[in-house]
Design an enzyme around this catalytic site. Sequence first.
Site, mmCIF file in Angstrom:
data_model
loop_
_atom_site.group_PDB
_atom_site.id
_atom_site.type_symbol
_atom_site.label_atom_id
_atom_site.label_comp_id
_atom_site.label_asym_id
_atom_site.label_seq_id
_atom_site.Cartn_x
_atom_site.Cartn_y
_atom_site.Cartn_z
ATOM 1 N N GLU A 124 5.561 -11.797 7.446
ATOM 2 C CA GLU A 124 4.703 -12.338 8.581
ATOM 3 C C GLU A 124 4.471 -11.422 9.495
ATOM 4 O O GLU A 124 3.563 -11.639 10.640
ATOM 5 C CB GLU A 124 5.787 -13.235 9.078
ATOM 6 C CG GLU A 124 6.032 -14.619 8.501
ATOM 7 C CD GLU A 124 6.892 -15.589 9.184
ATOM 8 O OE1 GLU A 124 7.624 -15.045 10.107
ATOM 9 O OE2 GLU A 124 6.931 -16.761 8.942
ATOM 10 N N HIS A 142 9.114 -3.538 3.639
ATOM 11 C CA HIS A 142 8.772 -3.747 1.996
ATOM 12 C C HIS A 142 10.058 -3.961 1.139
ATOM 13 O O HIS A 142 9.925 -4.975 0.223
ATOM 14 C CB HIS A 142 8.172 -2.520 1.429
ATOM 15 C CG HIS A 142 6.976 -1.975 2.022
ATOM 16 N ND1 HIS A 142 6.805 -0.875 2.678
ATOM 17 C CD2 HIS A 142 5.738 -2.575 2.265
ATOM 18 C CE1 HIS A 142 5.420 -0.670 3.334
ATOM 19 N NE2 HIS A 142 4.909 -1.919 2.704
ATOM 20 N N MET A 184 0.896 -1.144 -0.102
ATOM 21 C CA MET A 184 0.040 -0.060 -0.093
ATOM 22 C C MET A 184 0.887 1.066 0.188
ATOM 23 O O MET A 184 0.326 2.213 0.439
ATOM 24 C CB MET A 184 -0.929 -0.079 1.279
ATOM 25 C CG MET A 184 -1.762 -0.893 1.032
ATOM 26 S SD MET A 184 -3.550 -0.753 1.845
ATOM 27 C CE MET A 184 -2.972 -0.506 3.684
ATOM 28 N N GLN A 218 -10.377 -2.340 2.238
ATOM 29 C CA GLN A 218 -10.087 -3.147 3.145
ATOM 30 C C GLN A 218 -9.950 -2.049 4.741
ATOM 31 O O GLN A 218 -9.555 -2.581 5.708
ATOM 32 C CB GLN A 218 -8.725 -3.639 3.054
ATOM 33 C CG GLN A 218 -7.561 -2.992 2.881
ATOM 34 C CD GLN A 218 -6.362 -3.527 2.624
ATOM 35 O OE1 GLN A 218 -6.023 -4.209 1.546
ATOM 36 N NE2 GLN A 218 -5.390 -3.598 3.761
HETATM 37 P P1 AMP Z 1 1.409 -2.960 3.419
HETATM 38 O O1 AMP Z 1 1.869 -2.084 2.635
HETATM 39 O O2 AMP Z 1 1.214 -2.421 4.831
HETATM 40 O O3 AMP Z 1 -0.043 -3.376 3.047
HETATM 41 O O4 AMP Z 1 2.226 -4.192 3.545
HETATM 42 C C1 AMP Z 1 2.654 -4.855 2.206
HETATM 43 C C2 AMP Z 1 3.464 -6.060 2.574
HETATM 44 O O5 AMP Z 1 4.807 -5.722 3.315
HETATM 45 C C3 AMP Z 1 2.723 -7.078 3.463
HETATM 46 O O6 AMP Z 1 3.072 -8.316 2.892
HETATM 47 C C4 AMP Z 1 3.289 -6.796 4.956
HETATM 48 O O7 AMP Z 1 3.180 -7.913 5.609
HETATM 49 C C5 AMP Z 1 4.841 -6.612 4.444
HETATM 50 N N1 AMP Z 1 5.393 -5.996 5.762
HETATM 51 C C6 AMP Z 1 4.964 -4.948 6.442
HETATM 52 N N2 AMP Z 1 5.817 -4.547 7.577
HETATM 53 C C7 AMP Z 1 6.797 -5.282 7.324
HETATM 54 C C8 AMP Z 1 7.919 -5.792 8.112
HETATM 55 N N3 AMP Z 1 8.161 -4.823 9.202
HETATM 56 N N4 AMP Z 1 8.669 -6.558 7.995
HETATM 57 C C9 AMP Z 1 8.447 -7.391 7.028
HETATM 58 N N5 AMP Z 1 7.255 -7.223 6.205
HETATM 59 C C10 AMP Z 1 6.379 -6.111 6.399
#
Ligand code: AMP
Length: 279
Positions: free
Chosen positions: A154, A43, A36, A67
């Site tokens: 995770e 990321h 996002m 969502q």
């Molecule tokens: P988001 O942009 O928050 O929807 O996250 C996109 C992806 O990045 C999702 O698969 C999250 O689980 C992953 N993600 C977010 N924060 C972390 C983190 N601190 N460590 C590893 N993966 C992350």
Amino acid sequence: MFYLLKSFIQMKILLNKNDLNEALENVSNLGFVPTMGSLHKGHISLIKESKKKCNKTIVSIFVNPKQFNNKNDFKKYPRNRKKDLSILKRLKVNYVYLPTVKEIYRVKRSSRIIISKKDKILCAKYRKGHFEGVIDVMERLIENIKPQKIFMGEKDFQQLYLLKKYLRKHSSKIIECRIIREKNKLALSSRNSLLQKREKNLAAKLITNIMKLKRKLNKGSNIKKVLNKTGNEINKLQNVKIEYLELRNIKNLKISNKLKNSKIFVSFYINNVRLIDNF
Ligand code: AMP
């Protein structure tokens, strides 16, 4: 200058299904990192993993309105398009998919997404419609992109669990990636930018304390009681509200009283900012 131009040319920005079809026609072993935006080291770790394991990598940036169970949360979700693109260019990502809401939701679903009662736990219990929105958008993204592998963190453990379960029919393989944390143990999150410095420090302190508590638990501990007591104590702090603090089995997400194959799952608000973690 030439170097900058070259890296710009290497990354293709795709806006719609036609762009995707054209660009990805002959690509095999495509890795996909859905995000996002407001990119951070979490990321970036997923992108690096995809680059390691796949021939080409595509990253999507889409703040999915479906969502968000709270309009204000959607409105104030951090957006940083320019910075994101420069990070992606620096990482030499092959493709960035930047769809609009209209583009993603052009076609009506043929069936409703229904999450079973037993899965309405943790975030699903507190964020009505959230995972239905996540499953919906992921299904649309997968159908448009058709990646071989999808890299996800995770950090959003329940999201991984539910996507694996509800998107089984799709052939894309979901690869789970470890949580990236700051030195102070706070998991990287786009929402962290919404916190004041002292609020961030407080969040890190709470996480560190719960991690320490987990290390102190042993076979004889009444884990549920210890976690309830800790949750109640944290709730006495000003502007902090624990939503859940539970030990659950990582295979089926059932409440557990054994440390083996289990993780602590926590969600809490600091002022109006909601954070989740697991360890
Ligand atoms: P988001 O942009 O928050 O929807 O996250 C996109 C992806 O990045 C999702 O698969 C999250 O689980 C992953 N993600 C977010 N924060 C972390 C983190 N601190 N460590 C590893 N993966 C992350």
